[in-house]
Design an enzyme around this catalytic site. Structure first.
Site, PDB file in Angstrom:
ATOM      1  CE  LYS A  13      -2.199  -0.899   3.891  1.00  0.00           C
ATOM      2  NZ  LYS A  13      -1.577  -2.196   4.273  1.00  0.00           N
ATOM      3  NE  ARG A  88      -3.808  -1.089   9.708  1.00  0.00           N
ATOM      4  CZ  ARG A  88      -2.732  -0.514   9.156  1.00  0.00           C
ATOM      5  NH1 ARG A  88      -2.753   0.746   8.798  1.00  0.00           N
ATOM      6  NH2 ARG A  88      -1.656  -1.222   8.951  1.00  0.00           N
ATOM      7  NE  ARG A 127       7.786  -3.105   5.784  1.00  0.00           N
ATOM      8  CZ  ARG A 127       6.505  -2.746   5.863  1.00  0.00           C
ATOM      9  NH1 ARG A 127       5.824  -2.475   4.762  1.00  0.00           N
ATOM     10  NH2 ARG A 127       5.896  -2.696   7.018  1.00  0.00           N
ATOM     11  NE  ARG A 161       6.741  -0.619   9.882  1.00  0.00           N
ATOM     12  CZ  ARG A 161       5.577  -0.461   9.264  1.00  0.00           C
ATOM     13  NH1 ARG A 161       5.532   0.172   8.095  1.00  0.00           N
ATOM     14  NH2 ARG A 161       4.463  -0.899   9.779  1.00  0.00           N
ATOM     15  NE  ARG A 172       2.251  -4.789  10.985  1.00  0.00           N
ATOM     16  CZ  ARG A 172       3.291  -4.599  10.152  1.00  0.00           C
ATOM     17  NH1 ARG A 172       4.430  -5.223  10.361  1.00  0.00           N
ATOM     18  NH2 ARG A 172       3.160  -3.778   9.155  1.00  0.00           N
TER      19      ARG A 172
HETATM   20  P1  AMP Z   1       1.257   0.734   8.723  1.00  0.00           P
HETATM   21  O1  AMP Z   1       2.493   1.531   8.485  1.00  0.00           O
HETATM   22  O2  AMP Z   1       0.095   1.236   7.926  1.00  0.00           O
HETATM   23  O3  AMP Z   1       1.494  -0.747   8.559  1.00  0.00           O
HETATM   24  O4  AMP Z   1       0.850   0.967  10.264  1.00  0.00           O
HETATM   25  C1  AMP Z   1       1.713   0.596  11.308  1.00  0.00           C
HETATM   26  C2  AMP Z   1       0.952   0.463  12.612  1.00  0.00           C
HETATM   27  O5  AMP Z   1       0.352   1.734  12.945  1.00  0.00           O
HETATM   28  C3  AMP Z   1      -0.203  -0.518  12.579  1.00  0.00           C
HETATM   29  O6  AMP Z   1       0.205  -1.862  12.803  1.00  0.00           O
HETATM   30  C4  AMP Z   1      -1.069   0.013  13.722  1.00  0.00           C
HETATM   31  O7  AMP Z   1      -0.527  -0.299  14.986  1.00  0.00           O
HETATM   32  C5  AMP Z   1      -0.932   1.525  13.535  1.00  0.00           C
HETATM   33  N1  AMP Z   1      -1.964   2.034  12.595  1.00  0.00           N
HETATM   34  C6  AMP Z   1      -1.768   2.586  11.360  1.00  0.00           C
HETATM   35  N2  AMP Z   1      -2.934   2.933  10.800  1.00  0.00           N
HETATM   36  C7  AMP Z   1      -3.893   2.608  11.687  1.00  0.00           C
HETATM   37  C8  AMP Z   1      -5.310   2.686  11.677  1.00  0.00           C
HETATM   38  N3  AMP Z   1      -5.988   3.192  10.619  1.00  0.00           N
HETATM   39  N4  AMP Z   1      -5.983   2.249  12.777  1.00  0.00           N
HETATM   40  C9  AMP Z   1      -5.330   1.762  13.849  1.00  0.00           C
HETATM   41  N5  AMP Z   1      -4.000   1.615  13.909  1.00  0.00           N
HETATM   42  C10 AMP Z   1      -3.273   2.040  12.846  1.00  0.00           C
END
Ligand code: AMP
Length: 229
Positions: A13, A88, A127, A161, A172
């Site tokens: 994404k 999400r 990654r 990360r 996740r």
């Molecule tokens: P991402 O970089 O999009 O994979 O997000 C990393 C982490 O941030 C996720 O595993 C969640 O802990 C938190 N996070 C990001 N976006 C959201 C969201 N829309 N709702 C809740 N937690 C989020």
């Protein structure tokens, strides 16, 4: 144009949103990036979010919805945006519908990037990201040309990360299947879902997404012309 990129963690994404916004002149709105920035600057919100993020759980809806409501209230959104990693959960999607309706606006479509779980684990465990410009690498398939330096901005020190460890990746994926994948039905009900095969090369996925979004943009222009005519 306002678009959502949906898909499991590691589906691409972020990478694809980055490429699409630069091709289409849109703004990328990544809740993950916003939360990581809050975490890095040790704000109260960042400290609250950190424990959820590092263990692979979702940050509470009200925190994320608050961030998005604030960002949508700012004026620098130009031609439109791509949501990457938001919504999400169903409550987040419902709140977004309300925010958009209050602004007399709507989401044009939801790009659902499909990648099987085994492939996700393979991708995320290798990654690496640049903390400075956000460029994403894969040690086997897309390594940086020069060791630990970012190809894009030259920053030294790519990082793994905290939520890309085996336990956090499994968590996740579980969270994705339980809380996020119901959004596919939610947006199918609004006839907004567009399935994209996310297993090809980054170029192939980009071309499929761009082909669709360009067509959608043209249809909107034609429709607007008809209304005026
Ligand atoms: P991402 O970089 O999009 O994979 O997000 C990393 C982490 O941030 C996720 O595993 C969640 O802990 C938190 N996070 C990001 N976006 C959201 C969201 N829309 N709702 C809740 N937690 C989020």
């Amino acid at each position: 144009m306002k678009v959502i990129f949906l898909g499991p963690p590691g589906a691409g994404k972020g990478t694809q949103a980055k490429r699409a916004v630069s091709a289409l002149g849109l703004v990328q709105l990544s809740t993950g990036d916003m939360l990581r920035a809050a975490k890095a600057s040790d704000t109260e919100l960042g400290l609250e979010a950190a424990s959820y993020m590092d263990s692979g759980r979702l940050v509470p809806d009200e925190v994320v919805i608050g961030l998005i409501a604030e960002r949508l209230g700012e004026s620098s959104l130009g031609n439109g945006f791509i949501f990457d990693g938001f919504p999400r959960t169903i409550p987040q999607a419902e709140s977004l519908d309300v925010l958009m309706a209050n602004a007399n606006d709507s989401i044009a479509c939801v790009i659902n990037i499909k990648v099987p779980d085994e492939e996700i684990v393979r991708r995320l465990s290798q990654r690496r990201s640049c903390p400075s410009c956000g460029e994403i690498y894969h040690l086997e398939f897309f390594p940086p040309k020069n060791d630990d330096f970012c190809d894009q901005c030259g920053h030294k020190g790519l990082f793994h990360r905290a939520d890309d460890t085996k336990d956090a990746i499994e968590k996740r994926l579980e969270v994705y299947h339980q809380q996020t994948s119901p959004l596919i039905d939610y947006y199918s009900g609004q006839e907004k879902i567009v399935d994209i095969d996310g297993t090809g090369s980054a170029d192939a996925v980009h071309n499929s997404i761009l082909g669709f979004l360009n067509k959608l943009g043209q249809e909107k222009i034609d429709l607007d012309k008809k209304k005026v005519g």
